[in-house]
Write a protein that holds these residues in place. Structure first.
Motif, short mmCIF file in Angstrom:
data_model
loop_
_atom_site.label_atom_id
_atom_site.label_comp_id
_atom_site.label_asym_id
_atom_site.label_seq_id
_atom_site.Cartn_x
_atom_site.Cartn_y
_atom_site.Cartn_z
N LEU A 7 1.55 18.10 39.90
CA LEU A 7 2.22 19.13 39.10
C LEU A 7 2.50 18.69 37.68
CD1 LEU A 7 4.67 20.54 41.79
CD2 LEU A 7 2.69 21.71 40.80
N ARG A 8 2.51 17.39 37.41
CA ARG A 8 2.73 16.93 36.04
C ARG A 8 1.43 16.80 35.27
NH1 ARG A 8 2.27 11.99 33.62
NH2 ARG A 8 2.93 12.15 31.47
N CYS A 9 0.47 16.03 35.79
CA CYS A 9 -0.73 15.73 35.01
C CYS A 9 -1.96 16.53 35.44
CB CYS A 9 -1.04 14.23 35.08
SG CYS A 9 -1.62 13.68 36.71
N ARG A 10 -1.89 17.21 36.58
CA ARG A 10 -2.96 18.05 37.11
C ARG A 10 -4.14 17.27 37.69
NH1 ARG A 10 -2.22 20.84 32.08
NH2 ARG A 10 -4.42 20.64 31.63
N LEU A 11 -3.96 15.98 37.99
CA LEU A 11 -5.00 15.20 38.66
C LEU A 11 -5.23 15.77 40.04
CD1 LEU A 11 -6.80 12.60 38.59
CD2 LEU A 11 -4.89 11.44 39.71
N VAL A 12 -6.49 15.88 40.46
CA VAL A 12 -6.84 16.45 41.76
C VAL A 12 -7.37 15.36 42.68
CG1 VAL A 12 -8.37 18.07 42.96
CG2 VAL A 12 -7.34 18.73 40.78
N LYS A 13 -6.76 15.28 43.86
CA LYS A 13 -7.20 14.37 44.92
C LYS A 13 -6.84 15.03 46.25
CE LYS A 13 -5.00 10.43 43.97
NZ LYS A 13 -4.70 8.99 43.78
N VAL A 24 8.53 10.35 29.87
CA VAL A 24 7.18 10.89 29.86
C VAL A 24 7.26 12.40 29.70
CG1 VAL A 24 6.12 9.02 31.20
CG2 VAL A 24 7.04 11.01 32.38
N GLN A 25 6.31 12.93 28.99
CA GLN A 25 6.31 14.36 28.71
C GLN A 25 5.92 15.16 29.94
OE1 GLN A 25 3.43 15.63 25.78
NE2 GLN A 25 4.73 17.33 25.16
N TYR A 26 6.62 16.25 30.15
CA TYR A 26 6.26 17.22 31.18
C TYR A 26 6.20 18.58 30.52
CZ TYR A 26 6.68 20.64 34.87
OH TYR A 26 6.46 21.75 35.67
N ILE A 27 5.05 19.23 30.64
CA ILE A 27 4.88 20.57 30.08
C ILE A 27 4.78 21.54 31.27
CG2 ILE A 27 3.41 22.08 28.70
CD1 ILE A 27 2.45 19.50 27.25
N PRO A 28 5.79 22.38 31.46
CA PRO A 28 5.74 23.30 32.60
C PRO A 28 4.61 24.32 32.43
CG PRO A 28 7.72 23.67 31.27
CD PRO A 28 7.00 22.52 30.67
N PRO A 29 4.12 24.87 33.56
CA PRO A 29 3.05 25.85 33.46
C PRO A 29 3.53 27.12 32.77
CG PRO A 29 3.84 25.69 35.72
CD PRO A 29 4.53 24.62 34.93
N CYS A 38 -0.37 8.85 42.32
CA CYS A 38 -1.06 9.44 41.17
C CYS A 38 -1.24 8.36 40.11
CB CYS A 38 -0.23 10.60 40.61
SG CYS A 38 -0.96 11.35 39.15
N GLU A 39 -2.45 8.17 39.66
CA GLU A 39 -2.75 7.13 38.68
C GLU A 39 -2.06 7.38 37.33
OE1 GLU A 39 -6.14 6.78 41.63
OE2 GLU A 39 -4.85 8.37 40.86
N ASN A 40 -1.80 8.64 37.00
CA ASN A 40 -1.13 8.97 35.74
C ASN A 40 0.39 8.98 35.87
OD1 ASN A 40 -3.51 9.54 34.13
ND2 ASN A 40 -3.75 11.33 35.43
N CYS A 41 0.88 9.15 37.08
CA CYS A 41 2.32 9.32 37.31
C CYS A 41 2.82 8.34 38.38
CB CYS A 41 2.61 10.76 37.74
SG CYS A 41 1.90 12.02 36.67
N PRO A 42 2.66 7.04 38.18
CA PRO A 42 3.07 6.08 39.21
C PRO A 42 4.58 6.08 39.46
CG PRO A 42 2.53 4.93 37.17
CD PRO A 42 2.12 6.38 36.99
N PHE A 43 5.37 6.56 38.50
CA PHE A 43 6.82 6.61 38.64
C PHE A 43 7.28 7.58 39.72
CE2 PHE A 43 5.11 8.77 34.97
CZ PHE A 43 5.41 10.10 35.25
N PHE A 44 6.41 8.50 40.17
CA PHE A 44 6.76 9.39 41.27
C PHE A 44 6.73 8.65 42.61
CE2 PHE A 44 5.26 13.38 38.82
CZ PHE A 44 6.53 13.60 38.32
N LYS A 45 6.03 7.53 42.68
CA LYS A 45 5.98 6.66 43.87
C LYS A 45 5.61 7.42 45.14
CE LYS A 45 9.10 3.42 41.75
NZ LYS A 45 10.42 2.89 41.64
N MET A 46 4.59 8.26 45.04
CA MET A 46 4.16 9.06 46.18
C MET A 46 3.68 8.20 47.34
SD MET A 46 2.08 12.22 44.53
CE MET A 46 2.17 12.37 42.76
N GLY A 50 13.76 15.32 36.19
CA GLY A 50 14.71 14.27 35.83
C GLY A 50 14.05 12.90 35.82
N ILE A 51 13.16 12.65 36.77
CA ILE A 51 12.43 11.37 36.79
C ILE A 51 11.55 11.26 35.55
CG2 ILE A 51 10.63 10.07 38.00
CD1 ILE A 51 11.89 11.05 40.64
N CYS A 52 10.89 12.34 35.17
CA CYS A 52 10.08 12.33 33.95
C CYS A 52 10.95 12.00 32.74
CB CYS A 52 9.38 13.67 33.75
SG CYS A 52 8.06 14.01 34.92
N ASP A 53 12.12 12.63 32.66
CA ASP A 53 13.04 12.36 31.55
C ASP A 53 13.47 10.89 31.54
OD1 ASP A 53 12.90 14.99 30.73
OD2 ASP A 53 14.81 15.57 31.68
#
Length: 128
Positions: free
Chosen positions: A32-38, A120-125, A48-56, A113-116
């Protein structure tokens, strides 16, 4: 240069590619942040390689919180810094990989909040 050496060099430079989806069926999800598809399993195993801070990969419920199966279109980007399409989609600074053109769901307040916190920038849809 051998492939292993190239991969190590890419990782060192920070441009190692994201995993390519192992299938293109209903199990695909987009970050939902970077739109990477897997696939769901790929997000669960390596995040997610772009969003490791989400710790999925550590908290599997985060895969559902931070990704969606509802997205429009797919684009493969081999060199995001040189691709006009990647710049247009605002993914020019992300790792090479497969991305969606658009998601329709926003991140939850907790994930915003984690993005903040990570600055890191988050642009909502955009609203449809």
């Amino acid at each position: 240069m051998p492939r292993d050496s190239l991969l190590k060099q890419e990782i060192k430079m920070g441009s190692a590619p994201a995993q390519i989806p192992t299938s293109f069926g209903h199990e695909l999800r987009a970050c939902l942040r970077c739109r990477l598809v897997k696939t769901y399993d790929q997000f669960r195993e390596s995040g997610c390689e772009n969003c490791p801070f989400f710790k999925m990969e550590e908290d599997h419920e985060r895969v559902v919180e931070c990704t969606t199966p509802n997205f429009n279109g797919i684009i493969s980007v081999m060199d995001p810094t040189r691709s006009w399409a990647a710049r247009w989609l605002r993914i020019g600074k992300f790792v090479p990989g497969v991305y969606t053109l658009a998601v329709s769901e926003p991140l939850s307040e907790e994930m915003k909040g984690i993005c903040d916190d990570e600055r890191v920038q988050y642009i909502p849809p955009k609203r449809l």
